[in-house]
Enzyme design. Sequence first.
Site, PDB file in Angstrom:
ATOM      1  CE  LYS A 195      -1.789   2.791   2.781  1.00  0.00           C
ATOM      2  NZ  LYS A 195      -1.603   4.029   1.982  1.00  0.00           N
ATOM      3  N   GLY A 248       6.904   4.992   8.323  1.00  0.00           N
ATOM      4  CA  GLY A 248       6.069   6.177   8.460  1.00  0.00           C
ATOM      5  C   GLY A 248       6.212   6.766   9.847  1.00  0.00           C
ATOM      6  CB  SER A 249       4.007   8.980  11.776  1.00  0.00           C
ATOM      7  OG  SER A 249       2.819   8.219  11.770  1.00  0.00           O
ATOM      8  CB  THR A 250       6.830   7.395  16.131  1.00  0.00           C
ATOM      9  OG1 THR A 250       8.175   7.361  15.629  1.00  0.00           O
ATOM     10  CG2 THR A 250       6.799   6.702  17.474  1.00  0.00           C
ATOM     11  CD  GLU A 251      -0.418  10.071  15.336  1.00  0.00           C
ATOM     12  OE1 GLU A 251       0.317  10.870  14.690  1.00  0.00           O
ATOM     13  OE2 GLU A 251      -1.639  10.210  15.434  1.00  0.00           O
ATOM     14  N   GLY A 253       3.058   3.779  13.543  1.00  0.00           N
ATOM     15  CA  GLY A 253       3.831   2.565  13.828  1.00  0.00           C
ATOM     16  C   GLY A 253       3.312   1.849  15.070  1.00  0.00           C
ATOM     17  CD  GLU A 270      12.927   3.944   8.232  1.00  0.00           C
ATOM     18  OE1 GLU A 270      12.910   4.927   9.014  1.00  0.00           O
ATOM     19  OE2 GLU A 270      12.890   4.031   7.009  1.00  0.00           O
ATOM     20  CB  CYS A 304      12.916   8.811   8.715  1.00  0.00           C
ATOM     21  SG  CYS A 304      13.843   7.750   7.614  1.00  0.00           S
ATOM     22  CD  GLU A 401      10.135  12.473  11.959  1.00  0.00           C
ATOM     23  OE1 GLU A 401       9.036  11.890  12.069  1.00  0.00           O
ATOM     24  OE2 GLU A 401      11.148  11.942  11.486  1.00  0.00           O
TER      25      GLU A 401
HETATM   26  P1  NAI Z   1       1.727   8.304   8.310  1.00  0.00           P
HETATM   27  O1  NAI Z   1       2.531   7.466   9.244  1.00  0.00           O
HETATM   28  O2  NAI Z   1       0.313   8.601   8.667  1.00  0.00           O
HETATM   29  O3  NAI Z   1       1.706   7.610   6.841  1.00  0.00           O
HETATM   30  C1  NAI Z   1       2.627   6.659   6.378  1.00  0.00           C
HETATM   31  C2  NAI Z   1       1.878   5.508   5.710  1.00  0.00           C
HETATM   32  O4  NAI Z   1       1.034   4.882   6.669  1.00  0.00           O
HETATM   33  C3  NAI Z   1       0.958   5.930   4.557  1.00  0.00           C
HETATM   34  O5  NAI Z   1       0.969   4.924   3.573  1.00  0.00           O
HETATM   35  C4  NAI Z   1      -0.398   5.983   5.229  1.00  0.00           C
HETATM   36  O6  NAI Z   1      -1.461   5.798   4.338  1.00  0.00           O
HETATM   37  C5  NAI Z   1      -0.305   4.825   6.201  1.00  0.00           C
HETATM   38  N1  NAI Z   1      -1.212   4.900   7.360  1.00  0.00           N
HETATM   39  C6  NAI Z   1      -1.673   6.013   7.981  1.00  0.00           C
HETATM   40  N2  NAI Z   1      -2.500   5.675   8.976  1.00  0.00           N
HETATM   41  C7  NAI Z   1      -2.551   4.322   9.013  1.00  0.00           C
HETATM   42  C8  NAI Z   1      -3.220   3.362   9.821  1.00  0.00           C
HETATM   43  N3  NAI Z   1      -4.020   3.737  10.821  1.00  0.00           N
HETATM   44  N4  NAI Z   1      -3.035   2.044   9.565  1.00  0.00           N
HETATM   45  C9  NAI Z   1      -2.222   1.650   8.576  1.00  0.00           C
HETATM   46  N5  NAI Z   1      -1.575   2.502   7.762  1.00  0.00           N
HETATM   47  C10 NAI Z   1      -1.732   3.822   7.986  1.00  0.00           C
HETATM   48  O7  NAI Z   1       2.522   9.642   8.074  1.00  0.00           O
HETATM   49  P2  NAI Z   1       1.934  11.039   7.525  1.00  0.00           P
HETATM   50  O8  NAI Z   1       0.629  11.332   8.183  1.00  0.00           O
HETATM   51  O9  NAI Z   1       1.987  11.012   6.064  1.00  0.00           O
HETATM   52  O10 NAI Z   1       3.039  12.051   8.059  1.00  0.00           O
HETATM   53  C11 NAI Z   1       3.010  12.489   9.404  1.00  0.00           C
HETATM   54  C12 NAI Z   1       4.407  12.536   9.988  1.00  0.00           C
HETATM   55  O11 NAI Z   1       4.950  11.243  10.035  1.00  0.00           O
HETATM   56  C13 NAI Z   1       5.415  13.341   9.212  1.00  0.00           C
HETATM   57  O12 NAI Z   1       5.350  14.690   9.481  1.00  0.00           O
HETATM   58  C14 NAI Z   1       6.698  12.740   9.701  1.00  0.00           C
HETATM   59  O13 NAI Z   1       7.052  13.298  10.946  1.00  0.00           O
HETATM   60  C15 NAI Z   1       6.366  11.284   9.894  1.00  0.00           C
HETATM   61  N6  NAI Z   1       6.778  10.451   8.751  1.00  0.00           N
HETATM   62  C16 NAI Z   1       7.904   9.696   8.864  1.00  0.00           C
HETATM   63  C17 NAI Z   1       8.351   8.975   7.785  1.00  0.00           C
HETATM   64  C18 NAI Z   1       9.579   8.138   7.867  1.00  0.00           C
HETATM   65  O14 NAI Z   1      10.209   7.934   6.866  1.00  0.00           O
HETATM   66  N7  NAI Z   1       9.926   7.599   9.008  1.00  0.00           N
HETATM   67  C19 NAI Z   1       7.685   9.021   6.495  1.00  0.00           C
HETATM   68  C20 NAI Z   1       6.463   9.803   6.485  1.00  0.00           C
HETATM   69  C21 NAI Z   1       6.065  10.491   7.579  1.00  0.00           C
END
Ligand code: NAI
Length: 497
Positions: A195, A248-251, A253, A270, A304, A401
């Site tokens: 996804k 993605g986000s720690t939240e 994760g 990650e 990240c 972050e």
């Molecule tokens: P996010 O963690 O919400 O999104 C990342 C992925 O997770 C996307 O594919 C999203 O559709 C999916 N996702 C979101 N909610 C989900 C859920 N409940 N269950 C399963 N999958 C879910 O990150 P977002 O909202 O795009 O960005 C927010 C913050 O997260 C950023 O400002 C940054 O601080 C951090 N982030 C960190 C990344 C990294 O590489 N470690 C990459 C992207 C964001």
Amino acid sequence: MAVAVPMAEATRRFTSEPRKLLIGGEWRAALSGKTFETYDPATGAVLATVAEGDAQDIDLAVAAARRALDGPWGRLNPSERGRIVHRIGDLIMEHADELAELESLDNGKPKAVAAAADIPLAADLFWYMAGWATKLNGGTINPSVPYMPGAEFHAYTLREPVGVVGQIIPWNFPLLMAAWKLGPALTTGCTVVLKPAEQTPLSALRLAELMLEAGVPDGVVNVVPGYGETAGAALAAHPDVDKVAFTGSTEVGKLIAQTATGNLKRVSLELGGKSPNIVFSDADVDAAIAGAAQGIFFNQGEVCSAGSRLYVQEDQFDRVVEGISTAASNIKVGHGLDPSTEMGPLVSQEQFDRVTRYLSIGEQEGNRATAGGSAIEGDGWFVQPTVLVDATADHTIVREEVFGPVIAAMPFSDVDDLARQANDSAYGLAAGVWTRDISKAHLLAKKIKAGTVHINSYHVFSAELPFGGYKQSGWGREMGEEVLNNYMETKSVIVGL
Ligand code: NAI
Ligand code: MG
């Protein structure tokens, strides 16, 4: 900020048609019939329309992945599998220009950066992983069994694919994150439901076409774009998924880890970071300034492992702040397709709102901008490269972050306390150390709690190097030999002789 050069014919063709889901080797609309739009972050204009998968499509995709696992994919020998994985890398490079343009338009990053970094790194990941396909061996073991005196055994281990894998990836390096996930999964013989992020699904969909062309059998890789709360959550919760890999986000994760307890699927994460970059007085200070600037401003700071906390030894603080502020002010910000652009817009309205909110919090908490400090007026989600001083350990800008081009610079005097300061974070993804004293550098590298420590360098990514986080930056490692463990089970087989 107007588009400086028109998009290429291949990109126009790809973005002008509604893009579909790939399930079981077939391109299909979402069962709900819904679609969503992606945007060019430099203008805010609609770029493409994409089928919006949800839980029902995830069900179909997981079933297709299960069939493919039990079918022809599982019967290919390792060399055949490796050659397919290698061919994916070849096809990425054959289409490098097109992929770089698509990535630039969907994410905002400069096309030149995508062409120099994202695309070749993605290809190289597949080439590197391809070599492992033929080297995933177990071992022979000689068991000592105290309660069976004199008994003899022949025992060995088998390393088997973990099975059907759900992979959820972010928008900051859309193609590269797909590669980091798909490469090891395919090499180990798993099948996948991927996804992509809702902000940037296009390059993963183009990659999926190339994978079919490379000979990946139907159902081995399924791609279901959609939102996190629907498609993503359904994938993480699915009872027939054996493992979930998330970036993605720690939240989110933490949500994924909780959801995965349903069937105790394997989890690798990650996540975020707040990485320290440390400059000692005895460093090559000009190199440190350039490295610190690249460490935060590369990819609009949407990395990240961005070096977002800059610690500079007192007597060089003013010089380093002046240097990095000049570097920030000189960065040419613009549309990703303009060849002179060095930094693009942030990926989305949401990310723009987050980053500008952090800039106002910084202002309220007394942080002073020596470069940038605000949004850029006009169309698109542009923010100025920003250097903040007068920051202390308890400030929001030092703790959270930002995921944008914003660095907090702080002087240090007490070298003995430095490791504590560097480790004063919920995260532990990366760090940088700039010094000419090799003992000091290596001793500090041992003390820093982070998955990657750069010495006199920053943002060095390579398929051979494990990457991942301590503490709340995640579970497990991507890349290198180490990632393969995420995708395999070990079985002990014991024969009584
Ligand atoms: P996010 O963690 O919400 O999104 C990342 C992925 O997770 C996307 O594919 C999203 O559709 C999916 N996702 C979101 N909610 C989900 C859920 N409940 N269950 C399963 N999958 C879910 O990150 P977002 O909202 O795009 O960005 C927010 C913050 O997260 C950023 O400002 C940054 O601080 C951090 N982030 C960190 C990344 C990294 O590489 N470690 C990459 C992207 C964001
Ligand atoms: Mg989110």
